[in-house]
Enzyme design. Structure first.
Site, PDB file in Angstrom:
ATOM      1  N   GLY A 155       0.827  -1.212   0.000  1.00 50.27           N
ATOM      2  CA  GLY A 155       0.000   0.000   0.000  1.00 50.27           C
ATOM      3  C   GLY A 155       0.854   1.251   0.000  1.00 50.27           C
ATOM      4  O   GLY A 155       0.609   2.194   0.762  1.00 50.27           O
ATOM      5  N   THR A 210       0.218   5.706  -1.678  1.00 55.25           N
ATOM      6  CA  THR A 210      -0.328   6.922  -1.052  1.00 55.25           C
ATOM      7  C   THR A 210      -0.098   6.862   0.460  1.00 55.25           C
ATOM      8  O   THR A 210       0.420   5.876   0.981  1.00 55.25           O
ATOM      9  CB  THR A 210      -1.849   7.047  -1.371  1.00 55.25           C
ATOM     10  OG1 THR A 210      -2.327   8.304  -0.893  1.00 55.25           O
ATOM     11  CG2 THR A 210      -2.665   5.934  -0.735  1.00 55.25           C
ATOM     12  N   GLY A 211      -0.455   7.952   1.145  1.00 52.37           N
ATOM     13  CA  GLY A 211      -0.486   7.961   2.605  1.00 52.37           C
ATOM     14  C   GLY A 211       0.833   7.614   3.282  1.00 52.37           C
ATOM     15  O   GLY A 211       1.920   7.966   2.806  1.00 52.37           O
ATOM     16  N   ILE A 212       0.706   6.898   4.395  1.00 52.75           N
ATOM     17  CA  ILE A 212       1.867   6.559   5.233  1.00 52.75           C
ATOM     18  C   ILE A 212       2.845   5.670   4.462  1.00 52.75           C
ATOM     19  O   ILE A 212       4.067   5.835   4.561  1.00 52.75           O
ATOM     20  CB  ILE A 212       1.376   5.838   6.520  1.00 52.75           C
ATOM     21  CG1 ILE A 212       0.482   6.787   7.341  1.00 52.75           C
ATOM     22  CG2 ILE A 212       2.540   5.348   7.357  1.00 52.75           C
ATOM     23  CD1 ILE A 212      -0.336   6.098   8.430  1.00 52.75           C
ATOM     24  N   SER A 261      -3.182  -0.060  15.012  1.00 56.40           N
ATOM     25  CA  SER A 261      -3.843   1.223  15.310  1.00 56.40           C
ATOM     26  C   SER A 261      -4.279   1.214  16.762  1.00 56.40           C
ATOM     27  O   SER A 261      -4.544   0.145  17.336  1.00 56.40           O
ATOM     28  CB  SER A 261      -5.069   1.384  14.416  1.00 56.40           C
ATOM     29  OG  SER A 261      -5.910   2.388  14.918  1.00 56.40           O
ATOM     30  N   TYR A 288     -12.862  -3.311  11.801  1.00 57.62           N
ATOM     31  CA  TYR A 288     -11.534  -2.673  11.660  1.00 57.62           C
ATOM     32  C   TYR A 288     -10.719  -2.926  12.936  1.00 57.62           C
ATOM     33  O   TYR A 288      -9.550  -3.323  12.867  1.00 57.62           O
ATOM     34  CB  TYR A 288     -11.703  -1.167  11.417  1.00 57.62           C
ATOM     35  CG  TYR A 288     -10.390  -0.414  11.254  1.00 57.62           C
ATOM     36  CD1 TYR A 288      -9.557  -0.665  10.168  1.00 57.62           C
ATOM     37  CD2 TYR A 288      -9.987   0.536  12.188  1.00 57.62           C
ATOM     38  CE1 TYR A 288      -8.344   0.020  10.010  1.00 57.62           C
ATOM     39  CE2 TYR A 288      -8.777   1.221  12.043  1.00 57.62           C
ATOM     40  CZ  TYR A 288      -7.964   0.967  10.952  1.00 57.62           C
ATOM     41  OH  TYR A 288      -6.770   1.639  10.807  1.00 57.62           O
TER      42      TYR A 288
HETATM   43  N1  LIG Z   1      -4.363   7.288   8.889  1.00 58.31           N
HETATM   44  C1  LIG Z   1      -4.510   6.996  10.160  1.00 58.31           C
HETATM   45  O1  LIG Z   1      -4.945   7.842  10.988  1.00 58.31           O
HETATM   46  C2  LIG Z   1      -4.147   5.618  10.673  1.00 58.31           C
HETATM   47  C3  LIG Z   1      -4.246   5.378  12.048  1.00 58.31           C
HETATM   48  C4  LIG Z   1      -3.920   4.124  12.533  1.00 58.31           C
HETATM   49  C5  LIG Z   1      -3.483   3.136  11.673  1.00 58.31           C
HETATM   50  N2  LIG Z   1      -3.392   3.379  10.335  1.00 58.31           N
HETATM   51  C6  LIG Z   1      -2.932   2.274   9.468  1.00 58.31           C
HETATM   52  O2  LIG Z   1      -1.882   2.721   8.646  1.00 58.31           O
HETATM   53  C7  LIG Z   1      -1.854   1.968   7.430  1.00 58.31           C
HETATM   54  C8  LIG Z   1      -1.732   2.924   6.243  1.00 58.31           C
HETATM   55  O3  LIG Z   1      -2.909   3.708   6.194  1.00 58.31           O
HETATM   56  P1  LIG Z   1      -3.010   5.157   5.537  1.00 58.31           P
HETATM   57  O4  LIG Z   1      -3.560   6.039   6.598  1.00 58.31           O
HETATM   58  O5  LIG Z   1      -1.766   5.527   4.831  1.00 58.31           O
HETATM   59  O6  LIG Z   1      -4.221   4.870   4.513  1.00 58.31           O
HETATM   60  P2  LIG Z   1      -4.407   5.170   2.947  1.00 58.31           P
HETATM   61  O7  LIG Z   1      -3.908   6.517   2.612  1.00 58.31           O
HETATM   62  O8  LIG Z   1      -5.844   4.859   2.698  1.00 58.31           O
HETATM   63  O9  LIG Z   1      -3.479   4.071   2.257  1.00 58.31           O
HETATM   64  C9  LIG Z   1      -3.830   2.711   2.309  1.00 58.31           C
HETATM   65  C10 LIG Z   1      -3.044   1.960   1.263  1.00 58.31           C
HETATM   66  O10 LIG Z   1      -3.451   0.576   1.312  1.00 58.31           O
HETATM   67  C11 LIG Z   1      -3.736   0.177  -0.030  1.00 58.31           C
HETATM   68  N3  LIG Z   1      -4.669  -0.940  -0.102  1.00 58.31           N
HETATM   69  C12 LIG Z   1      -5.963  -0.978   0.283  1.00 58.31           C
HETATM   70  N4  LIG Z   1      -6.502  -2.158  -0.045  1.00 58.31           N
HETATM   71  C13 LIG Z   1      -5.529  -2.891  -0.648  1.00 58.31           C
HETATM   72  C14 LIG Z   1      -5.475  -4.181  -1.236  1.00 58.31           C
HETATM   73  N5  LIG Z   1      -6.550  -4.960  -1.299  1.00 58.31           N
HETATM   74  N6  LIG Z   1      -4.307  -4.610  -1.764  1.00 58.31           N
HETATM   75  C15 LIG Z   1      -3.222  -3.820  -1.747  1.00 58.31           C
HETATM   76  N7  LIG Z   1      -3.210  -2.580  -1.227  1.00 58.31           N
HETATM   77  C16 LIG Z   1      -4.356  -2.119  -0.691  1.00 58.31           C
HETATM   78  C17 LIG Z   1      -4.321   1.425  -0.679  1.00 58.31           C
HETATM   79  O11 LIG Z   1      -4.337   1.292  -2.095  1.00 58.31           O
HETATM   80  P3  LIG Z   1      -5.365   2.181  -2.996  1.00 58.31           P
HETATM   81  O12 LIG Z   1      -4.816   3.564  -3.036  1.00 58.31           O
HETATM   82  O13 LIG Z   1      -5.342   1.478  -4.321  1.00 58.31           O
HETATM   83  O14 LIG Z   1      -6.693   2.108  -2.312  1.00 58.31           O
HETATM   84  C18 LIG Z   1      -3.329   2.449  -0.168  1.00 58.31           C
HETATM   85  O15 LIG Z   1      -2.150   2.383  -0.913  1.00 58.31           O
HETATM   86  C19 LIG Z   1      -3.141   1.137   7.423  1.00 58.31           C
HETATM   87  O16 LIG Z   1      -2.829  -0.192   7.802  1.00 58.31           O
HETATM   88  C20 LIG Z   1      -3.993   1.784   8.498  1.00 58.31           C
HETATM   89  O17 LIG Z   1      -4.893   0.869   9.103  1.00 58.31           O
HETATM   90  C21 LIG Z   1      -3.713   4.607   9.812  1.00 58.31           C
END
Ligand SMILES: NC(=O)c1ccc[n+]([C@@H]2O[C@H](COP(=O)([O-])OP(=O)(O)OC[C@H]3O[C@@H](n4cnc5c(N)ncnc54)[C@H](OP(=O)(O)O)[C@@H]3O)[C@@H](O)[C@H]2O)c1
Length: 279
Positions: A10, A13-15, A139, A164
């Site tokens: 993943g 984008t994002g983290i 998380s 989740y």
């Molecule tokens: N943001 C927060 O506040 C927060 C807090 C606690 C934990 N987290 C954890 O941190 C991690 C990263 O999250 P983020 O905030 O950076 O979220 P994000 O911006 O939504 O990024 C999520 C990434 O996962 C990918 N993904 C989703 N479904 C997938 C699949 N079936 N196969 C392969 N890749 C897939 C997405 O791809 P697409 O772009 O194609 O959808 C995207 O690249 C996650 O595990 C999340 O649970 C985040």
């Protein structure tokens, strides 16, 4: 870190993208494991533009499908000589009920089981490249979670946030159990809470709730700041394997997430659901 190899799931984008960019700037060869190759190639181009001499490639990985996970692992074994860092970062949050290609509830399937299976397939390469590390994104929402062994795929009843929380608790239990099993192999395993980060993770929440969270600063970290604890676990020497980390320090997870009996039971269930023998 120079000359090491990392996979970040993943990472378009994002983290994940910020994690990949930082690792590339330290001389790490980074594989961006993404489901959408157009987005992935755009992320590769962004990182190459921002980091001089970056070595980054994109490979297709869809965690909703064990066939795609197998194909990804096969490509990795055919193209990479070593793997020092596996960062199980990809995630979906609070989505409407749906199932993966293999019939698992989407959040349990992508956030946890898909990464469990990916790790299982890549373990030989991690072993061969030791010392190596595995980082599982969890998380603080796991505090609301419990593993519902009677209905782990939410077939009887579904609550998007509880599902989740279950998946994020599973990430910590997996970290504990895996760390115990690989401690003699030179592989360390960490669970990370990145904090509240302003990314696309809130995409399934209603618009008013998204605006509320962002406006009132509930998602306060930038994606770059959100990558710091993952990076801390990737680069800091002598960290306690099996631990849960937040704000670049060891942290306390919930009692339920530190229960070794539950971790063992979840491991057995995961092997059963995926049809694998992982002793
Ligand atoms: N943001 C927060 O506040 C927060 C807090 C606690 C934990 N987290 C954890 O941190 C991690 C990263 O999250 P983020 O905030 O950076 O979220 P994000 O911006 O939504 O990024 C999520 C990434 O996962 C990918 N993904 C989703 N479904 C997938 C699949 N079936 N196969 C392969 N890749 C897939 C997405 O791809 P697409 O772009 O194609 O959808 C995207 O690249 C996650 O595990 C999340 O649970 C985040």
């Amino acid at each position: 870190m120079d000359g090491k190899t990392a996979i970040v799931t993943g990472a378009n984008t994002g983290i994940g993208k910020e994690t990949a960019k930082d690792l590339a700037s330290r001389g790490v060869h980074v594989v961006l494991a993404c489901r959408d190759m157009e987005k992935a190639e755009r992320a590769v181009a962004d990182i190459m533009r921002e980091v001089d001499g970056a070595s980054v490639v994109a490979k297709k990985l869809d965690l909703t499908d064990t066939k795609s996970i197998c194909e990804f692992a096969e490509i990795i074994y055919n193209t990479e000589k070593s793997l020092h860092l596996l960062i199980n970062n990809a995630g979906v949050a609070a989505c409407p009920y749906s199932t993966t290609a293999d019939g698992f509830e989407m959040q349990f399937g992508v956030n946890y089981l898909g990464h469990f299976f990916l790790t299982f397939l890549l373990l030989d390469l991690l072993k061969h490249s030791a010392p190596s590390r595995i980082i599982n994104l969890s998380s603080m929402v796991h505090f609301m979670g419990k593993i519902n062994f009677e209905d782990v795929n939410s077939e009887k009843s579904y609550h998007a946030v509880k599902a989740y929380a279950q998946s994020k608790m599973a990430n910590i239990l997996f970290t504990r159990e895996l760390a115990r099993r690989v401690e003699d192999l030179g592989i360390s395993v960490f669970a990370v809470d990145p904090g509240k980060v302003n990314t696309e993770i809130s995409r399934h929440l209603s618009w008013p709730l998204q605006v509320f969270l962002k406006t009132f600063g509930f998602m306060i970290k930038t994606p770059e700041e959100g990558s710091y604890t993952t990076l801390f676990c990737a680069v800091t020497p002598d960290l306690q394997s099996g631990g849960y980390y937040r704000n670049c320090a060891p942290a306390t997870c919930s009692r339920a997430a530190s229960d070794d009996h539950t971790a063992c039971k979840l491991w057995a269930l995961s092997c059963h659901l995926l049809g694998v023998h992982w002793q």
